[in-house]
Write an enzyme that holds these catalytic residues in place. Sequence first.
Site, PDB file in Angstrom:
ATOM      1  N   CYS A 167       8.036  29.241  30.745  1.00 18.97           N
ATOM      2  CA  CYS A 167       8.600  30.279  29.614  1.00 18.97           C
ATOM      3  C   CYS A 167       8.923  31.384  30.141  1.00 18.97           C
ATOM      4  O   CYS A 167       9.678  31.348  31.039  1.00 18.97           O
ATOM      5  CB  CYS A 167       7.104  30.448  29.792  1.00 18.97           C
ATOM      6  SG  CYS A 167       5.182  28.915  29.631  1.00 18.97           S
ATOM      7  N   ARG A 222      14.128  29.537  27.070  1.00 19.24           N
ATOM      8  CA  ARG A 222      12.918  28.969  27.932  1.00 19.24           C
ATOM      9  C   ARG A 222      11.764  28.405  27.066  1.00 19.24           C
ATOM     10  O   ARG A 222      11.224  27.876  27.460  1.00 19.24           O
ATOM     11  CB  ARG A 222      12.862  30.099  29.325  1.00 19.24           C
ATOM     12  CG  ARG A 222      13.936  30.393  29.785  1.00 19.24           C
ATOM     13  CD  ARG A 222      13.912  31.250  30.935  1.00 19.24           C
ATOM     14  NE  ARG A 222      12.699  30.461  31.779  1.00 19.24           N
ATOM     15  CZ  ARG A 222      13.508  29.980  33.173  1.00 19.24           C
ATOM     16  NH1 ARG A 222      15.004  30.252  33.300  1.00 19.24           N
ATOM     17  NH2 ARG A 222      13.019  29.366  33.995  1.00 19.24           N
ATOM     18  N   TRP A 263       5.920  28.182  26.321  1.00 21.32           N
ATOM     19  CA  TRP A 263       6.235  26.573  26.029  1.00 21.32           C
ATOM     20  C   TRP A 263       4.911  26.281  25.931  1.00 21.32           C
ATOM     21  O   TRP A 263       4.441  26.519  27.349  1.00 21.32           O
ATOM     22  CB  TRP A 263       7.452  26.657  26.441  1.00 21.32           C
ATOM     23  CG  TRP A 263       7.767  25.028  26.236  1.00 21.32           C
ATOM     24  CD1 TRP A 263       7.968  24.000  25.431  1.00 21.32           C
ATOM     25  CD2 TRP A 263       7.272  23.927  26.800  1.00 21.32           C
ATOM     26  NE1 TRP A 263       8.785  23.104  25.235  1.00 21.32           N
ATOM     27  CE2 TRP A 263       7.853  22.651  26.409  1.00 21.32           C
ATOM     28  CE3 TRP A 263       6.481  23.180  27.884  1.00 21.32           C
ATOM     29  CZ2 TRP A 263       6.909  21.436  26.389  1.00 21.32           C
ATOM     30  CZ3 TRP A 263       5.986  22.136  28.365  1.00 21.32           C
ATOM     31  CH2 TRP A 263       6.567  20.748  27.426  1.00 21.32           C
ATOM     32  N   ASN A 317       3.128  32.447  33.959  1.00 22.04           N
ATOM     33  CA  ASN A 317       4.415  31.133  33.755  1.00 22.04           C
ATOM     34  C   ASN A 317       3.511  29.885  34.887  1.00 22.04           C
ATOM     35  O   ASN A 317       3.510  30.487  35.811  1.00 22.04           O
ATOM     36  CB  ASN A 317       6.157  31.592  34.336  1.00 22.04           C
ATOM     37  CG  ASN A 317       6.480  32.256  33.114  1.00 22.04           C
ATOM     38  OD1 ASN A 317       5.961  32.148  31.952  1.00 22.04           O
ATOM     39  ND2 ASN A 317       7.949  32.507  34.083  1.00 22.04           N
ATOM     40  N   GLY A 318       3.695  28.935  34.693  1.00 22.06           N
ATOM     41  CA  GLY A 318       3.431  27.835  35.874  1.00 22.06           C
ATOM     42  C   GLY A 318       2.144  27.623  35.272  1.00 22.06           C
ATOM     43  O   GLY A 318       1.904  27.334  33.788  1.00 22.06           O
ATOM     44  N   GLU A 359      23.770   8.950  27.194  1.00 24.11           N
ATOM     45  CA  GLU A 359      23.791  10.523  27.307  1.00 24.11           C
ATOM     46  C   GLU A 359      23.883  10.721  25.580  1.00 24.11           C
ATOM     47  O   GLU A 359      23.328  11.863  25.060  1.00 24.11           O
ATOM     48  CB  GLU A 359      24.542  11.159  28.156  1.00 24.11           C
ATOM     49  CG  GLU A 359      24.897  12.764  28.002  1.00 24.11           C
ATOM     50  CD  GLU A 359      23.790  13.640  28.081  1.00 24.11           C
ATOM     51  OE1 GLU A 359      22.578  12.533  28.758  1.00 24.11           O
ATOM     52  OE2 GLU A 359      23.393  15.211  28.009  1.00 24.11           O
ATOM     53  N   LYS A 370      21.175  12.607  23.512  1.00 27.04           N
ATOM     54  CA  LYS A 370      21.869  14.475  22.656  1.00 27.04           C
ATOM     55  C   LYS A 370      21.659  14.289  21.088  1.00 27.04           C
ATOM     56  O   LYS A 370      21.184  15.222  20.246  1.00 27.04           O
ATOM     57  CB  LYS A 370      23.437  15.126  22.562  1.00 27.04           C
ATOM     58  CG  LYS A 370      24.060  15.358  24.120  1.00 27.04           C
ATOM     59  CD  LYS A 370      23.719  16.609  24.451  1.00 27.04           C
ATOM     60  CE  LYS A 370      22.399  17.101  25.685  1.00 27.04           C
ATOM     61  NZ  LYS A 370      22.483  16.569  26.719  1.00 27.04           N
ATOM     62  N   GLU A 396      17.224  14.760  20.574  1.00 28.35           N
ATOM     63  CA  GLU A 396      17.287  15.683  20.605  1.00 28.35           C
ATOM     64  C   GLU A 396      17.478  17.403  20.340  1.00 28.35           C
ATOM     65  O   GLU A 396      16.495  17.816  19.994  1.00 28.35           O
ATOM     66  CB  GLU A 396      17.410  16.590  22.545  1.00 28.35           C
ATOM     67  CG  GLU A 396      18.806  16.848  22.490  1.00 28.35           C
ATOM     68  CD  GLU A 396      18.332  17.123  24.193  1.00 28.35           C
ATOM     69  OE1 GLU A 396      17.957  18.007  24.523  1.00 28.35           O
ATOM     70  OE2 GLU A 396      19.554  17.119  25.202  1.00 28.35           O
ATOM     71  N   HIS A 406      19.148  -9.820  23.698  1.00 28.36           N
ATOM     72  CA  HIS A 406      17.703  -9.971  24.040  1.00 28.36           C
ATOM     73  C   HIS A 406      16.368  -9.258  23.681  1.00 28.36           C
ATOM     74  O   HIS A 406      15.643  -9.289  24.203  1.00 28.36           O
ATOM     75  CB  HIS A 406      17.848  -9.311  25.817  1.00 28.36           C
ATOM     76  CG  HIS A 406      19.228 -10.301  26.514  1.00 28.36           C
ATOM     77  ND1 HIS A 406      18.662 -11.129  26.721  1.00 28.36           N
ATOM     78  CD2 HIS A 406      20.172  -9.891  26.408  1.00 28.36           C
ATOM     79  CE1 HIS A 406      19.733 -11.825  27.400  1.00 28.36           C
ATOM     80  NE2 HIS A 406      20.713 -11.267  27.619  1.00 28.36           N
ATOM     81  N   LYS A 462      14.340  25.164  28.290  1.00 27.35           N
ATOM     82  CA  LYS A 462      15.921  24.952  28.927  1.00 27.35           C
ATOM     83  C   LYS A 462      15.223  24.078  30.696  1.00 27.35           C
ATOM     84  O   LYS A 462      15.985  23.533  30.382  1.00 27.35           O
ATOM     85  CB  LYS A 462      16.748  26.561  28.936  1.00 27.35           C
ATOM     86  CG  LYS A 462      17.976  25.802  29.152  1.00 27.35           C
ATOM     87  CD  LYS A 462      18.871  25.071  28.833  1.00 27.35           C
ATOM     88  CE  LYS A 462      20.043  24.828  29.823  1.00 27.35           C
ATOM     89  NZ  LYS A 462      20.884  23.871  28.964  1.00 27.35           N
TER      90      LYS A 462
HETATM   91  O1  M6R Z   1      17.927  21.827  34.516  1.00 24.72           O
HETATM   92  P1  M6R Z   1      17.537  20.518  34.921  1.00 24.72           P
HETATM   93  O2  M6R Z   1      18.767  19.919  35.229  1.00 24.72           O
HETATM   94  O3  M6R Z   1      17.033  19.694  35.875  1.00 24.72           O
HETATM   95  O4  M6R Z   1      17.080  19.790  33.863  1.00 24.72           O
HETATM   96  C1  M6R Z   1      16.834  18.836  33.787  1.00 24.72           C
HETATM   97  C2  M6R Z   1      16.751  18.331  31.750  1.00 24.72           C
HETATM   98  O5  M6R Z   1      15.660  18.864  31.800  1.00 24.72           O
HETATM   99  C3  M6R Z   1      17.699  18.540  31.566  1.00 24.72           C
HETATM  100  O6  M6R Z   1      18.625  17.789  31.936  1.00 24.72           O
HETATM  101  C4  M6R Z   1      17.366  18.052  29.307  1.00 24.72           C
HETATM  102  O7  M6R Z   1      17.370  16.671  29.940  1.00 24.72           O
HETATM  103  C5  M6R Z   1      18.443  18.909  29.249  1.00 24.72           C
HETATM  104  N1  M6R Z   1      18.575  19.977  28.395  1.00 24.72           N
HETATM  105  C6  M6R Z   1      18.680  17.614  27.454  1.00 24.72           C
HETATM  106  O8  M6R Z   1      19.861  17.968  26.982  1.00 24.72           O
END
Ligand code: M6R
Length: 643
Positions: free
Chosen positions: A2, A27, A74, A100-101, A516, A520, A523, A539, A638
Amino acid sequence: MCGIVGYTGLQPAAPILVSGLKKLEYRGYDSSGIAVEQGGSITCVCRAGKIDALEQSLGAFQLTGSCGIGHTRWATHGAPSEANAHPHMSCDGKIAIVHNGIIENHDELRRILEGRGHEFTSQTDSEVIVHLIEDAYASLAFDVSEADDLVDAVGGRVPHQPTVEVRRGEPSLLAQAVNMASSLLIGSWAICAMTEFEPGKIVCARKESPLVVGRGVNGMYISSDMTALSGIAKEVCVLEDGQLAELDERTFDVFKAHDDELIRVTPSMTELDWTVDWMDRGRFSDFMMKEISEQPRVIRDTLEDRFNGSALTVSELGLTHEELNLIDRVYIIACGTSYHASLIAKNLIEGWARIPCEVEVASEFRYRDPIITPSTLVVAVSQSGETADTLAAIRDAKIKGAKVFGITNVIGSPVARESDGVIYTKANKEVAVASTKSFTGQIVSLTLLAMLLAQSKGRLSQGQIRMLFTELVDTASQAEEILKDTEAVNEAAFACKDAHSAMFIGRGMGAAVAEEGALKLKEISYLHAEAYPAGEMKHGPIALIEPGFPVIAVATESPTYDKVLSNIQEAKARGAKIIAVATEGDERIGEFADHVIFIPKVRDALSPITAIIPLQLLAREIAILRGCNIDQPRNLAKSVTVE
Ligand code: M6R
């Protein structure tokens, strides 16, 4: 995950809080709220949804007070609703907090507090904090010691002003109450609190969740992220774990909690660069596109001053040549996109340095009992440098005696601070939730690390290192080439936009790139996507293929190119629509692929740096065609600062 903001000063707080929250919205963006103190009482406004919804409703409240706190959420405990949005208020409405937390013992605390007569209005774990502060405040300010009297106190029958005076120079009653409440919490927190008993004052405290206090021309600021303070605070103090700050409109004090006492400490201030506005998208319609376009610069900056003509130089590594030479096992721990970058590094570290390397998702690593010896190197990869699982894994690895090395994008982040050495990825602030440029920075940094290990072990000659480094630098201009012409990507995106599911395949380096690419796509476009090493198709996953099913193949020039081509044909034979990322000059691929996105020729080991770009562009274009929010996809945030 958050975002927190706070302001006390000479100007109306509400617009400052809202503008800060907008900068932090990346965030977390489920719901938001602010509390402003004016005319002797606190007004709290919360809304579900984006911060625009909050801003629009503020007009009705005429908030002119100059002290307030705000939060963008969040959701972890309780749905993203208005009732669960922060700030949370005490029963008597005289104290407000944001948090936050995660409070791990919230259930138990809630039961105790309810037993004492507190009424809860949300399902959040955070709400216990304000009720604890309310009790603590009552016990400190009103000279009540018996439990029954406390019940009376929180029942609203308290005096209007504290009956206990604080001596000059001592922490305020609110600061003491926050400290008392914090001592009962288990978990992680960044808390901001204010009370109408102490107008103009904000108290904040942290444990394992970041908080920054800023000094500006017009007052004092708090934020969970430096971003919100860019352009408004001239200098900042990053609070350390266990510290608590007390702000009024002119100044702030920092205290360290020591048992029940608060001991004043001298804040360590850092000047902020006012010229950079990280929240400016420039000519781009979204941050993701801006960040994709920055990748050539990221490659160049990450490589700057890393090669002195004969050897690699990473002075901040924190390991001597001898220590590097002793390393006999590497674990790379990371999450999400950072995990995919790490998969690429495994191939390089094993291939070049001949050191066994395992890549693990941090949330799994931390609950296993991995084999760690003093000659084990644990590499933590994290864009934000504050991912809870990655941090916990680092701490665990250190306790077990490993050397820990961080690769992060955020200077001074917890991963950087807690590692023995660090390489910064030089991506600069990444705002879009979907990571792009930080992925590139991570691969380049990990490639440097692999070369460095190989250099120390004498596995790569000076000439080989020089050649690899030159080719690494060249990937920047190759990335520029790819970004110049996106027509093939756009055509492929159009062909996939109505699909329900897609499969990404590749081998070797291409398998990690495929992972990756799939992340992308899912998400940001909400199109279900899976990634498989191409050889795994037979398989099981090939059963999914039916006419028109998109299969996105990373088919760049590599030792396994022919194998990938066979796998493409197997998919094609079952009616799949093939989208291939291939190397310029490849004359065979067109025969089997419906859409080919060509990228410049590059050595297989470095190919992920360029091969990922078309997949980032593809995901974004499909998401645009499907009408999705590019920078703030649903359910995500984020920084993942909770477990
Ligand atoms: O800040 P970090 O690299 O540790 O974050 C890890 C993941 O949360 C982050 O890479 C997430 O998968 C991406 N935002 C996806 O695009």
